[in-house]
Design a protein around this motif. Structure first.
Motif, short mmCIF file in Angstrom:
data_model
loop_
_atom_site.label_atom_id
_atom_site.label_comp_id
_atom_site.label_asym_id
_atom_site.label_seq_id
_atom_site.Cartn_x
_atom_site.Cartn_y
_atom_site.Cartn_z
N ARG A 1 9.13 32.53 -0.60
CA ARG A 1 7.87 33.89 -1.42
C ARG A 1 8.76 33.11 -2.78
N SER A 2 9.65 33.24 -3.68
CA SER A 2 9.58 32.99 -5.08
C SER A 2 9.37 32.34 -5.72
N ASP A 3 9.53 31.72 -7.18
CA ASP A 3 9.71 30.33 -7.77
C ASP A 3 10.22 30.15 -8.79
N ALA A 4 11.22 31.76 -8.61
CA ALA A 4 12.44 32.01 -9.57
C ALA A 4 13.41 30.62 -9.12
N LYS A 5 14.08 29.96 -10.53
CA LYS A 5 15.36 28.79 -10.40
C LYS A 5 15.98 29.52 -9.83
N ALA A 6 16.07 30.91 -9.90
CA ALA A 6 17.24 31.49 -9.73
C ALA A 6 17.78 31.93 -8.23
N THR A 7 16.66 31.80 -7.76
CA THR A 7 16.24 31.80 -5.71
C THR A 7 16.70 30.69 -5.56
N GLY A 8 16.06 29.69 -6.17
CA GLY A 8 16.81 27.93 -5.54
C GLY A 8 18.11 27.80 -6.32
N ARG A 9 18.91 28.10 -6.74
CA ARG A 9 20.44 28.41 -6.85
C ARG A 9 20.71 29.06 -6.01
N VAL A 10 20.42 29.84 -6.18
CA VAL A 10 20.84 30.73 -4.12
C VAL A 10 20.50 30.06 -3.42
N PHE A 11 19.49 29.56 -3.05
CA PHE A 11 19.96 29.01 -1.69
C PHE A 11 20.52 27.66 -1.74
N ARG A 12 20.63 27.27 -3.05
CA ARG A 12 21.97 26.17 -2.89
C ARG A 12 22.89 26.64 -2.72
N LEU A 13 23.21 27.82 -3.05
CA LEU A 13 25.17 27.47 -3.12
C LEU A 13 24.89 28.30 -1.35
N MET B 1 10.26 31.34 8.43
CA MET B 1 9.39 32.31 7.92
C MET B 1 8.15 30.77 6.77
N ARG B 2 8.58 29.97 6.66
CA ARG B 2 7.71 29.22 5.86
C ARG B 2 6.80 28.69 7.04
N ASP B 3 6.64 28.74 8.25
CA ASP B 3 5.99 28.21 8.83
C ASP B 3 4.48 29.39 9.35
N ILE B 4 4.72 30.40 8.56
CA ILE B 4 4.02 31.95 8.24
C ILE B 4 2.74 31.09 6.87
N THR B 5 1.69 30.71 7.59
CA THR B 5 0.77 30.32 6.67
C THR B 5 0.46 30.81 6.02
N PRO B 6 0.10 30.52 4.33
CA PRO B 6 -0.38 31.27 2.73
C PRO B 6 -1.45 32.06 3.48
N GLU B 7 -2.08 32.13 4.25
CA GLU B 7 -3.88 32.58 4.54
C GLU B 7 -2.96 34.02 4.21
N LEU B 8 -2.34 34.20 5.64
CA LEU B 8 -2.21 35.90 5.79
C LEU B 8 -1.06 36.09 4.83
N TYR B 9 -0.56 35.58 3.88
CA TYR B 9 -0.45 36.30 2.69
C TYR B 9 -1.30 36.70 1.35
N GLU B 10 -1.90 35.58 1.39
CA GLU B 10 -3.49 35.98 0.53
C GLU B 10 -4.08 36.77 0.92
N ALA B 11 -3.88 36.91 2.18
CA ALA B 11 -4.94 38.62 2.29
C ALA B 11 -4.46 39.72 2.32
N MET B 12 -3.07 39.39 3.15
CA MET B 12 -2.97 41.04 2.13
C MET B 12 -2.87 41.12 1.32
N THR B 13 -2.77 40.35 0.23
CA THR B 13 -1.86 40.58 -1.40
C THR B 13 -3.72 41.45 -1.77
N VAL B 14 -4.80 39.95 -1.37
CA VAL B 14 -6.18 40.90 -1.51
C VAL B 14 -5.90 42.51 -1.01
N ASP B 15 -5.59 42.79 0.14
CA ASP B 15 -5.76 43.66 0.59
C ASP B 15 -5.40 44.80 -0.04
#
Length: 272
Positions: A94-106, A158-172
């Motif tokens: 879910r995060s777009d931060a560059k640091a998160t990507g670096r941690v994942f590559r690590l 977790m990537r298989d969870i559709t973005p619509e579900l995230y958006e629905a809960m965020t709107v809520d």
């Protein structure tokens, strides 16, 4: 119309059943024989005198202690993985931060480093931390080496969870914490079951870390305790095989109850 029976496939299945079943038969039959009967009759013969002495002697000779130590190591490793990996996988997805990507590559880099390559510095690190010959000194590196694979598996699920579900809960009006607890975790049960089984296997069957990082009999685990059946006079094969049966039962039960979720979780690796 019914198709013609595939006789070749049937013969192949019977051959495969024989290949798989014969070692299991040899192992189980030996555990119910005395050492003398086993040596006299060979590994394929049925027991002349059915006995459970091998199991009783194993438990009375310290194997119960090794079993308990292995349970402690396994439960703690699984607990650490379940505590750290789900939030990490959620942040990776879910995060777009560059640091998160670096941690994942690590973490992915950790997949390419075998434990044998770092066992010497690991020994010095554990020794300096005062954890040598301590179960905690086995638990921490075992969990650390299990986490990269577990993070890869769970992030794929977790990537298989559709973005619509995230958006629905965020709107809520749901916070990221609420989304994680009420949406992500319930929909990631297959991935969670997968990492539980994987980390359990890693901890239960671990050999290198207990071998190098422990010394006393009080901190032996099952894989080290199996050495007790080999003496200068030979190997107690029935006793050894009884110990193997005892050691495989818990992890076999874990796999039987979680095998469907395990397959589903592995199918989710890599996402869509």
């Amino acid at each position: 119309m019914k198709g013609r029976p595939n006789h070749l496939a049937g013969v192949g299945s019977l051959v495969w059943l024989f290949v798989v079943g014969l070692p299991l038969y040899v192992m189980l039959i030996a555990t119910f024989q005395s050492r003398t009967d086993y040596a006299r009759n060979g590994p394929l013969a049925l027991p002349e005198h059915f006995t459970l002495d091998n199991y009783v002697n194993d438990l009375n000779d310290g194997f119960a202690r090794y079993f308990l130590n292995t349970v402690v190591v396994t439960v703690c490793v699984v607990g650490i993985v379940l505590l750290l990996v789900p939030p990490l996988a959620y942040a990776i997805v879910r995060s777009d931060a560059k640091a998160t990507g670096r941690v994942f590559r690590l973490f992915l880099l950790g997949l390419a480093i075998p434990s044998q390559a770092v066992i010497v510095p690991m020994f010095y690190l554990i020794n300096e931390a005062g954890l040598y010959d301590n179960l905690l000194g086995v638990i921490l590196p075992t969990a650390a080496f299990a986490m990269p694979v577990c993070a890869l598996i769970l992030s794929g699920v977790m990537r298989d969870i559709t973005p619509e579900l995230y958006e629905a809960m965020t709107v809520d009006g749901a916070t990221p914490r609420r989304i994680f607890l009420q949406l992500v975790l319930p929909l990631s049960k297959s991935g969670l079951s997968t990492i539980v089984v994987f980390s359990s296997l890693q901890a239960w069957n671990g050999f290198l870390f207990p071998l190098v990082l422990t010394q006393s009999s009080e901190n032996k685990v099952i894989t080290m305790g199996l050495y007790d059946f080999q003496t200068e006079h030979g190997v107690d094969i029935p006793g050894l095989l009884a110990a193997v049966v005892l050691s495989m039962l818990p992890i076999l039960l874990v796999y039987l109850f979680a095998r469907r979720a395990l397959v589903q979780g592995l199918m989710g690796v890599g996402g869509k």
